[in-house]
Write a protein that holds these residues in place. Structure first.
Motif, PDB file in Angstrom:
ATOM      1  N   LEU A 118      30.679  48.823  52.198  1.00 58.92           N
ATOM      2  CA  LEU A 118      30.261  47.676  53.017  1.00 58.92           C
ATOM      3  C   LEU A 118      31.181  47.523  54.231  1.00 58.92           C
ATOM      4  CD1 LEU A 118      29.495  45.061  50.217  1.00 58.92           C
ATOM      5  CD2 LEU A 118      27.813  46.075  51.784  1.00 58.92           C
ATOM      6  N   ALA A 119      32.485  47.664  54.011  1.00 59.65           N
ATOM      7  CA  ALA A 119      33.431  47.549  55.117  1.00 59.65           C
ATOM      8  C   ALA A 119      33.264  48.690  56.115  1.00 59.65           C
ATOM      9  CB  ALA A 119      34.857  47.529  54.571  1.00 59.65           C
ATOM     10  N   ALA A 120      32.990  49.894  55.602  1.00 56.91           N
ATOM     11  CA  ALA A 120      32.799  51.047  56.489  1.00 56.91           C
ATOM     12  C   ALA A 120      31.553  50.888  57.351  1.00 56.91           C
ATOM     13  CB  ALA A 120      32.704  52.329  55.665  1.00 56.91           C
ATOM     14  N   ALA A 121      30.487  50.389  56.743  1.00 60.69           N
ATOM     15  CA  ALA A 121      29.212  50.297  57.455  1.00 60.69           C
ATOM     16  C   ALA A 121      29.109  49.066  58.332  1.00 60.69           C
ATOM     17  CB  ALA A 121      28.056  50.307  56.448  1.00 60.69           C
ATOM     18  N   GLY A 122      29.713  47.955  57.901  1.00 60.74           N
ATOM     19  CA  GLY A 122      29.481  46.711  58.629  1.00 60.74           C
ATOM     20  C   GLY A 122      30.694  45.882  58.959  1.00 60.74           C
ATOM     21  N   GLY A 123      31.884  46.331  58.553  1.00 63.48           N
ATOM     22  CA  GLY A 123      33.083  45.555  58.839  1.00 63.48           C
ATOM     23  C   GLY A 123      33.429  45.537  60.312  1.00 63.48           C
ATOM     24  N   ARG A 124      34.155  44.507  60.714  1.00 63.12           N
ATOM     25  CA  ARG A 124      34.570  44.387  62.110  1.00 63.12           C
ATOM     26  C   ARG A 124      35.805  45.243  62.365  1.00 63.12           C
ATOM     27  NH1 ARG A 124      36.331  39.098  63.184  1.00 63.12           N
ATOM     28  NH2 ARG A 124      36.326  38.565  60.965  1.00 63.12           N
ATOM     29  N   GLY A 125      35.791  45.984  63.450  1.00 60.33           N
ATOM     30  CA  GLY A 125      36.914  46.837  63.802  1.00 60.33           C
ATOM     31  C   GLY A 125      38.198  46.038  63.951  1.00 60.33           C
ATOM     32  N   GLY A 126      39.289  46.607  63.450  1.00 57.86           N
ATOM     33  CA  GLY A 126      40.582  45.955  63.548  1.00 57.86           C
ATOM     34  C   GLY A 126      40.843  44.917  62.483  1.00 57.86           C
ATOM     35  N   GLU A 127      39.898  44.735  61.551  1.00 61.87           N
ATOM     36  CA  GLU A 127      40.025  43.692  60.533  1.00 61.87           C
ATOM     37  C   GLU A 127      40.452  44.258  59.175  1.00 61.87           C
ATOM     38  OE1 GLU A 127      39.651  40.320  60.878  1.00 61.87           O
ATOM     39  OE2 GLU A 127      39.542  40.751  63.033  1.00 61.87           O
ATOM     40  N   VAL A 128      40.969  43.345  58.345  1.00 65.37           N
ATOM     41  CA  VAL A 128      41.348  43.649  56.969  1.00 65.37           C
ATOM     42  C   VAL A 128      40.393  42.926  56.037  1.00 65.37           C
ATOM     43  CG1 VAL A 128      43.164  43.457  55.212  1.00 65.37           C
ATOM     44  CG2 VAL A 128      43.783  43.866  57.611  1.00 65.37           C
ATOM     45  N   TYR A 129      39.981  43.611  54.953  1.00 64.17           N
ATOM     46  CA  TYR A 129      39.097  42.997  53.958  1.00 64.17           C
ATOM     47  C   TYR A 129      39.686  43.201  52.560  1.00 64.17           C
ATOM     48  CZ  TYR A 129      35.611  42.757  57.681  1.00 64.17           C
ATOM     49  OH  TYR A 129      34.950  42.470  58.856  1.00 64.17           O
ATOM     50  N   ASN A 130      39.935  42.079  51.873  1.00 66.54           N
ATOM     51  CA  ASN A 130      40.353  42.149  50.473  1.00 66.54           C
ATOM     52  C   ASN A 130      39.151  42.443  49.588  1.00 66.54           C
ATOM     53  OD1 ASN A 130      43.026  41.452  51.049  1.00 66.54           O
ATOM     54  ND2 ASN A 130      42.680  39.268  50.695  1.00 66.54           N
ATOM     55  N   ILE A 131      39.371  43.247  48.544  1.00 68.71           N
ATOM     56  CA  ILE A 131      38.320  43.550  47.569  1.00 68.71           C
ATOM     57  C   ILE A 131      38.886  43.290  46.178  1.00 68.71           C
ATOM     58  CG2 ILE A 131      36.695  45.275  46.696  1.00 68.71           C
ATOM     59  CD1 ILE A 131      37.063  46.811  49.341  1.00 68.71           C
ATOM     60  N   GLY A 132      38.347  42.274  45.507  1.00 72.29           N
ATOM     61  CA  GLY A 132      38.835  41.907  44.183  1.00 72.29           C
ATOM     62  C   GLY A 132      37.743  41.941  43.144  1.00 72.29           C
ATOM     63  N   GLY A 133      38.166  41.874  41.876  1.00 73.78           N
ATOM     64  CA  GLY A 133      37.212  41.942  40.777  1.00 73.78           C
ATOM     65  C   GLY A 133      36.934  40.617  40.109  1.00 73.78           C
ATOM     66  N   GLY A 134      37.854  39.643  40.272  1.00 74.29           N
ATOM     67  CA  GLY A 134      37.625  38.320  39.718  1.00 74.29           C
ATOM     68  C   GLY A 134      37.961  38.154  38.251  1.00 74.29           C
ATOM     69  N   THR A 135      38.691  39.105  37.665  1.00 70.07           N
ATOM     70  CA  THR A 135      39.103  38.988  36.264  1.00 70.07           C
ATOM     71  C   THR A 135      40.620  39.087  36.191  1.00 70.07           C
ATOM     72  OG1 THR A 135      37.052  39.975  35.427  1.00 70.07           O
ATOM     73  CG2 THR A 135      38.938  39.966  33.948  1.00 70.07           C
ATOM     74  N   GLU A 136      41.280  37.944  36.084  1.00 68.45           N
ATOM     75  CA  GLU A 136      42.733  37.923  35.986  1.00 68.45           C
ATOM     76  C   GLU A 136      43.154  37.899  34.527  1.00 68.45           C
ATOM     77  OE1 GLU A 136      44.960  35.174  38.326  1.00 68.45           O
ATOM     78  OE2 GLU A 136      43.639  35.361  40.062  1.00 68.45           O
ATOM     79  N   LEU A 137      44.028  38.821  34.166  1.00 72.04           N
ATOM     80  CA  LEU A 137      44.541  38.911  32.801  1.00 72.04           C
ATOM     81  C   LEU A 137      46.032  39.189  32.841  1.00 72.04           C
ATOM     82  CD1 LEU A 137      41.887  41.316  31.200  1.00 72.04           C
ATOM     83  CD2 LEU A 137      42.017  38.845  30.839  1.00 72.04           C
ATOM     84  N   THR A 138      46.758  38.611  31.876  1.00 71.35           N
ATOM     85  CA  THR A 138      48.127  39.068  31.701  1.00 71.35           C
ATOM     86  C   THR A 138      48.078  40.457  31.072  1.00 71.35           C
ATOM     87  OG1 THR A 138      48.363  38.186  29.452  1.00 71.35           O
ATOM     88  CG2 THR A 138      48.903  36.696  31.290  1.00 71.35           C
ATOM     89  N   ASN A 139      49.160  41.200  31.211  1.00 72.38           N
ATOM     90  CA  ASN A 139      49.214  42.515  30.570  1.00 72.38           C
ATOM     91  C   ASN A 139      49.091  42.388  29.053  1.00 72.38           C
ATOM     92  OD1 ASN A 139      49.495  43.720  33.042  1.00 72.38           O
ATOM     93  ND2 ASN A 139      51.706  44.017  32.879  1.00 72.38           N
ATOM     94  N   ARG A 140      49.578  41.285  28.512  1.00 72.22           N
ATOM     95  CA  ARG A 140      49.450  41.055  27.073  1.00 72.22           C
ATOM     96  C   ARG A 140      47.981  40.850  26.691  1.00 72.22           C
ATOM     97  NH1 ARG A 140      52.941  39.730  22.990  1.00 72.22           N
ATOM     98  NH2 ARG A 140      51.993  38.664  21.197  1.00 72.22           N
ATOM     99  N   GLU A 141      47.247  40.075  27.495  1.00 68.82           N
ATOM    100  CA  GLU A 141      45.822  39.859  27.235  1.00 68.82           C
ATOM    101  C   GLU A 141      45.044  41.169  27.338  1.00 68.82           C
ATOM    102  OE1 GLU A 141      45.201  35.246  28.734  1.00 68.82           O
ATOM    103  OE2 GLU A 141      45.239  36.879  30.204  1.00 68.82           O
ATOM    104  N   LEU A 142      45.378  41.968  28.346  1.00 69.06           N
ATOM    105  CA  LEU A 142      44.715  43.272  28.490  1.00 69.06           C
ATOM    106  C   LEU A 142      45.001  44.144  27.271  1.00 69.06           C
ATOM    107  CD1 LEU A 142      43.178  45.391  30.202  1.00 69.06           C
ATOM    108  CD2 LEU A 142      45.406  46.049  31.151  1.00 69.06           C
ATOM    109  N   THR A 143      46.240  44.149  26.832  1.00 67.65           N
ATOM    110  CA  THR A 143      46.609  44.942  25.657  1.00 67.65           C
ATOM    111  C   THR A 143      45.831  44.495  24.427  1.00 67.65           C
ATOM    112  OG1 THR A 143      48.825  45.314  26.563  1.00 67.65           O
ATOM    113  CG2 THR A 143      48.527  45.674  24.195  1.00 67.65           C
ATOM    114  N   GLU A 144      45.686  43.193  24.249  1.00 59.84           N
ATOM    115  CA  GLU A 144      44.914  42.670  23.115  1.00 59.84           C
ATOM    116  C   GLU A 144      43.481  43.193  23.136  1.00 59.84           C
ATOM    117  OE1 GLU A 144      45.353  38.496  23.681  1.00 59.84           O
ATOM    118  OE2 GLU A 144      47.197  38.353  22.493  1.00 59.84           O
TER     119      GLU A 144
END
Length: 328
Positions: free
Chosen positions: A229-255
């Motif tokens: 999406l950023a390659a095809a339609g992003g504005r030149g010179g800009e930065v775009y964050n890409i996140g997944g929306g699932t925050e876990l502690t490393n302990r939670e991930l391990t569980e």
């Protein structure tokens, strides 16, 4: 459109190339895709087997620091998607030189060659780790860069060079910064594939410190969709964050990984915390969502279950890699 993908035999780069050549990304239709990859320990030509026979695909083994080779590949190129990087934090702590050379000098070599060749767009794939650590809330793209590991410092340096080529030379650069990726074909030194492969083999797994460091998990398929999406339609010179929306502690991930593999906490070995270990990462995806319509589509529960099964099914892929890397 002729597309050059650096590091396209690695974990994230190969996902992008496989999707680009099989399903396709809107606005990036291409009769020619060239992958430039040094094929170091983390670059694996087998990652590209599903598309190796697609007309117009070419894999070139070479170094992004090889200026004559890079100049040759840049000729006639419309789009560069730059994945090539040294990326494992622990390795950067043990020795930073390769990270600085590849991530900073290598990126500068590509940027300069792209500028000289008149490339239409240059997408620089980076990481949320350049922001440092955040106690609460989420980073926007305007957050100052405060990297804390040699790896993230080298990526921050490459980000700033990309920005400089946009401002100084007018090169059409777009920078993406992603949260922690997971998915198939991930080299088994990273936490999820390392833990999964160890656990299904009856081995223990190491948990840093108190296990309360927080990461936002992003399926590699969603990450590559955001890059497209950023390659095809992003504005030149800009930065775009890409996140997944699932925050876990490393302990939670391990569980969750213990549950998925039928193991219990007796399989976990506490180890001394990593030097300079960032406590929490979290990126805002408001900008890429509002401007480009990005939203993560792979639910973490589904994605993680699929990944565990993939590693169960693909011992032929990961066993030789772990043995060669001394991880077995």
């Amino acid at each position: 459109m002729k597309i050059l993908v650096t590091g396209g035999a690695g974990f994230i780069g190969s996902e992008f190339v496989r999707n680009l050549l099989s399903e396709g990304y809107r606005g990036l239709e291409s009769p020619g895709v060239t992958v430039l990859d040094k094929l170091t320990y983390a670059g694996n030509p087998r990652n590209l087997d599903p598309v190796s026979d697609v007309p117009g695909f070419e894999l070139v083994q070479g170094d992004i620091l090889d200026r004559p080779l890079v100049d040759d590949l840049m000729r006639g190129t419309d789009l560069v998607v730059h994945f090539a990087a040294e990326s494992h934090v622990d390795r950067s702590i043990a020795g930073a030189a390769d990270f600085v050379v590849t991530n900073v000098v290598g990126t500068q070599t590509l940027l300069d060659a792209a500028h000289q060749a008149g490339v239409g767009r240059f997408v620089h794939v980076s990481t949320d780790e350049v922001y440092g650590s955040i106690d609460s809330g989420s980073w926007s793209e305007s957050q100052p860069l405060e990297p804390n590991s040699p790896y993230s410092a080298s990526k921050a340096g490459s980000d700033l060079l990309a920005r400089a080529y946009a401002r100084t030379h007018g090169l059409d650069v777009v920078i993406t910064r992603c949260s922690n990726n997971y998915g198939p074909y991930q080299f088994p030194e990273k936490v999820i594939p390392l833990f999964v492969t160890n656990l299904i083999d009856g081995k223990n797994v190491p948990l840093y410190g108190d296990g309360l460091n927080v990461r936002d998990w992003l399926h590699v398929e969603d990450h590559c969709r955001g890059i497209a999406l950023a390659a095809a339609g992003g504005r030149g010179g800009e930065v775009y964050n890409i996140g997944g929306g699932t925050e876990l502690t490393n302990r939670e991930l391990t569980e969750r990984l213990l549950a998925a593999t039928g193991r219990d906490w007796s399989a976990v070995t506490p180890v001394t915390d990593r030097k300079g270990h960032d406590r929490r990462y979290s990126v805002s995806i408001a900008k890429i969502s509002e401007e480009l319509g990005y939203a993560p589509q792979v639910p973490f529960e589904t994605g993680l279950a699929d990944v565990v099964q993939w590693y169960r099914d693909r011992r032929d892929w990961w066993e030789p890699l772990k043995e060669k890397a001394g991880l077995a």
